[in-house]
Design an enzyme around this catalytic site. Structure first.
Site, PDB file in Angstrom:
ATOM      1  CB  CYS B 112      -0.901  -0.012   1.233  1.00 25.84           C
ATOM      2  SG  CYS B 112      -1.906   1.475   1.390  1.00 25.84           S
ATOM      3  CB  CYS B 115      -2.299   4.181   3.559  1.00 26.21           C
ATOM      4  SG  CYS B 115      -3.133   3.954   5.098  1.00 26.21           S
ATOM      5  CB  SER B 116      -0.015   0.791   6.495  1.00 27.61           C
ATOM      6  OG  SER B 116      -1.047   1.338   7.291  1.00 27.61           O
ATOM      7  CB  CYS B 117      -4.514  -0.930   2.760  1.00 28.13           C
ATOM      8  SG  CYS B 117      -5.133   0.760   2.777  1.00 28.13           S
TER       9      CYS B 117
END
Lengths: 94, 210, 101
Positions: B112, B115-117
């Site tokens: 991601c 972000c950090s999905c």
């Protein structure tokens, strides 16, 4: 909202850097890819991020790009691909 | 987990270090949100427990089933949330869960970049490196270079596909079933499935290396 | 020039540090508070708002902050924005708790 594109369609990612939340990374903007699938329609995060209701819902697609097209100096084999989820309002026919 | 008692946010707690600014702020924000009736200390504790119950072990169970049951794999690829529910696993995220399959010809790796999905509703908290700026920067532009750092070197005739999950999809990689596991039981197969193989930076283990 | 959170392909990134740490109770608690506020049951905030607040951090602060420091910053920002909390009461509570301990 009915989907404008279908699997197999060639699409170009729009350019833009609005002063708000958006989900289309800079590196993919302006690139041409192929729609792989329509995921469905989802509330628009660009509205939700600013307290909006996210409506109307936006079709969301997974779009496939050839890596050497995305990066001028892609170091791997030309067959490699980049897949990314993009909302419809960021796409135009190519 | 380490040094604190979750039940009462006002209780003095034993610590082996002075509170950091971050810890003080977490405490202050939680206390205020409780005072305003938006959350309760019990809800916070239960939410932490719920996340602690999520781990790659759950994902491994799903993958092992997909390896031994082609019809299940087809259902997993078609509707992953519904398929894992068959195994009694509830995907505790609002986002959709999407499975992709690694084969002898295709290797997926997930990131991601914005972000950090991560499919935390199945696999638990993402590892630090997944959230790191270097991983997010590099894996899209040089996936094979990053994979090599993880000891993974797909041959040049394998198509490497980077999946940048920018939106409402959480991706689960079904790693390729290791060679030589034809007679291996489902439970033993699950032990070969690592977290990193479900992100796509690694292959599943081979039985010899288990 | 892309914004600070928009990392894909950014030059200058080095090898991936593969070391990991177990989340502290404080980090888990930050995660849980944010998740509760964003849950369908509460909907005090949206994950998209959390992300927007993280992305709006000063680039230097974003780069040097730990992961859950960004989250906490975002929770505070959005709660203040929505009028649930005020900056003053957060700072007052931080001091009060520090003094009590």
């Amino acid at each position: 909202m009915s989907a404008r594109f279908k699997a197999g369609d060639r699409v170009k990612v729009r350019l833009g850097s609005p002063p708000r939340h958006f989900r289309t990374p800079t590196y993919i903007q302006g690139k041409i890819g192929t729609v792989e699938r329509l995921h469905g329609t989802y509330r628009n995060p660009e509205s939700l991020a600013h307290g909006g209701d996210g409506l109307p819902k936006q079709p969301l697609y997974r779009v496939r790009f050839a890596q050497p097209h995305v990066w001028g100096k892609y170091p791997g084999p030309p067959r490699d691909q980049l897949l990314i989820d993009i909302y419809e309002h960021w796409l135009e026919p190519a | 987990m380490h040094d604190d008692h979750p039940d009462n946010p006002h209780a003095p707690v034993a610590r082996d270090h002075p509170m950091t600014e971050f810890e003080r702020r977490v405490d202050a924000v939680q206390t205020l949100l409780i005072e305003k009736g938006l959350i309760t200390a019990d809800q916070v504790r239960r939410r932490v427990e719920e996340m602690d119950s999520r781990s790659p072990t759950l994902g491994a169970k799903v993958i092992a089933r997909a390896w031994v049951d082609p019809a299940f794999k087809a259902r997993l690829l078609a509707d992953a949330k519904a398929a894992i529910a068959e195994l009694g696993i509830e995907f505790t995220q609002e986002a959709a869960l999407v499975a992709v399959e690694n084969t002898q010809k295709v290797h997926h790796v997930v990131v991601c970049t914005l972000c950090s999905c991560y499919p935390r509703g199945l696999l638990g908290y993402p590892p630090d490196w997944y959230k790191s700026l270097n991983y997010r920067s590099r894996v899209v532009v040089d996936p094979r270079g990053v994979l090599k750092e993880f000891g993974t070197e797909p041959p040049p005739d394998v198509e490497v596909r980077v999946l940048d999950s920018t939106a409402d999809m959480r991706y689960l990689v079904i790693p390729a079933r290791p060679a030589g596991t034809e007679g291996t039981s489902e439970a033993e197969l699950a032990e070969l499935v690592t977290r990193d193989s479900m992100i796509g930076v690694a292959q599943a283990r081979t039985p010899a290396l288990r | 020039m892309s914004r600070v959170h928009d990392r894909g392909g950014r030059p200058g990134a080095g090898p991936v540090d593969k070391s990991e740490h177990d989340l502290s109770w404080w980090e888990k608690r930050t995660d849980a508070i944010a998740m509760l506020l964003m849950s369908p049951q509460k909907r005090v905030m949206r994950v998209d708002e959390l992300r927007r607040a993280i992305e709006s951090m000063e680039p230097a602060a974003y780069e040097k902050s730990k992961y859950y420091e960004r989250w906490l910053h975002a929770v505070e920002t959005i709660m203040v924005e929505k009028g649930v909390l005020t900056r003053e009461e957060i700072e007052r509570k931080v001091k009060e708790l520090a003094a009590r301990r």
